[in-house]
Enzyme design. Sequence first.
Site, PDB file in Angstrom:
ATOM      1  N   PRO A 241       0.836  -1.207   0.000  1.00  9.20           N
ATOM      2  CA  PRO A 241       0.000   0.000   0.000  1.00  9.20           C
ATOM      3  C   PRO A 241       0.868   1.254   0.000  1.00  9.20           C
ATOM      4  CG  PRO A 241      -0.518  -1.449   1.865  1.00  9.20           C
ATOM      5  CD  PRO A 241       0.710  -1.989   1.212  1.00  9.20           C
ATOM      6  N   GLU A 242       0.460   2.263  -0.739  1.00  7.68           N
ATOM      7  CA  GLU A 242       1.184   3.536  -0.727  1.00  7.68           C
ATOM      8  C   GLU A 242       0.430   4.503   0.198  1.00  7.68           C
ATOM      9  OE1 GLU A 242       2.921   4.699  -4.470  1.00  7.68           O
ATOM     10  OE2 GLU A 242       2.806   2.673  -5.262  1.00  7.68           O
TER      11      GLU A 242
ATOM     12  N   LYS B 127       3.409   5.879   5.418  1.00  5.03           N
ATOM     13  CA  LYS B 127       2.793   4.552   5.386  1.00  5.03           C
ATOM     14  C   LYS B 127       2.503   4.015   6.788  1.00  5.03           C
ATOM     15  CE  LYS B 127       5.025   3.450   0.979  1.00  5.03           C
ATOM     16  NZ  LYS B 127       5.895   2.496   0.266  1.00  5.03           N
TER      17      LYS B 127
ATOM     18  N   ARG C 190      12.500  -2.506  -6.223  1.00  5.37           N
ATOM     19  CA  ARG C 190      11.242  -2.641  -6.966  1.00  5.37           C
ATOM     20  C   ARG C 190      11.480  -2.287  -8.436  1.00  5.37           C
ATOM     21  NH1 ARG C 190       6.742  -1.919  -3.776  1.00  5.37           N
ATOM     22  NH2 ARG C 190       5.619  -2.751  -5.566  1.00  5.37           N
TER      23      ARG C 190
ATOM     24  N   ASN D  55       6.181   2.554  -5.208  1.00  5.40           N
ATOM     25  CA  ASN D  55       6.734   2.342  -6.550  1.00  5.40           C
ATOM     26  C   ASN D  55       5.858   2.870  -7.685  1.00  5.40           C
ATOM     27  OD1 ASN D  55       8.687   1.372  -8.343  1.00  5.40           O
ATOM     28  ND2 ASN D  55       7.474  -0.468  -8.725  1.00  5.40           N
TER      29      ASN D  55
END
Length: 309
Positions: free
Chosen positions: A2-3, A52, A297, A167
């Site tokens: 999750p961002e 986050k 990533r 990402n």
Amino acid sequence: MPEGHTLHRLALTLDRAFAGTRPRASSPQGRFVDGAALIDGRLLERAEAWGKHLFLVFEGDVILNIHLGLIGVLDVTGYEGVVPAPVGAVRLRLVGERHVADLRGATVVEIVTPEEMDATLARLGPDPLRAGTESNEPERALARMARTGRTFAETLMDQSVIAGVGNLYRCEVLFRHRVDPFRPAKEIRPATFLRIWDDLVDLLAIGVAFGQIITMEHQLEEAREILRGLDESASDAYRHHRLTLVDWQGRDEAEAGGRPAYERSGPFPREYAVYQRNGEACYTCGSRIRTRVVAGRNLFWCGRCQRRR
Ligand SMILES: [Zn+2]
């Protein structure tokens, strides 16, 4: 993973469901029994997201710190009458009069003191979703960038440089500003970074509103149009800290036990300029989108379009 928009949307959802009430807390899976006992029946003052990280602030300076990590999920669902039974390995469950929150698979679930919360926040870079508040000035990120030998694409994933960006936002925002991901961060022009920051402030807030990462201009226009329309019919939205939460599939469904709005796949088709488009043609110049692992990533970018610094 999750961002930041997911965590801020969760904070709004939890705030709306439980703030000002005394939810019952338990650990059906058994791995957070002592922590759950500390918050069981305690008044929840507010839920907050920073980057986050998610914090549930209870009365008496008792704070629950949650980091979902890669696979963690926090489901908030409405119910009427009988409380639905927990499904799967639920580490922490909160039950209110009309809502249940189930936490599974999170990396961090712990009770912390205000001092420990402050120490966590001190390690974070500025959060675009808290822009305009103290310690969330973009100049702090620029100062960190000036002191590193890493590439810009690497620093964008570093939560101590800028908090909440993951990402997908990284790939898309670099393309939106045509910036070379492999430029050393210290060589990025401050004016370029400040434009990217302003863009992230806007993009992440739209992400919170719809529970979805939206970066394509035609979809952003539609999203902004919907948000403008909500100014006249505020009952369709929940507002807090300048952020808006849109129940785009209708509040009735969400509160009647449907999937929580933030968790569904979103109202817009998943469409991006570069993300996961490896080998496909760039919409702008036609050359092939490329990919490489950067900071753990897959970065996606267009080598022809993205040359700016
Ligand atoms: Zn291109």
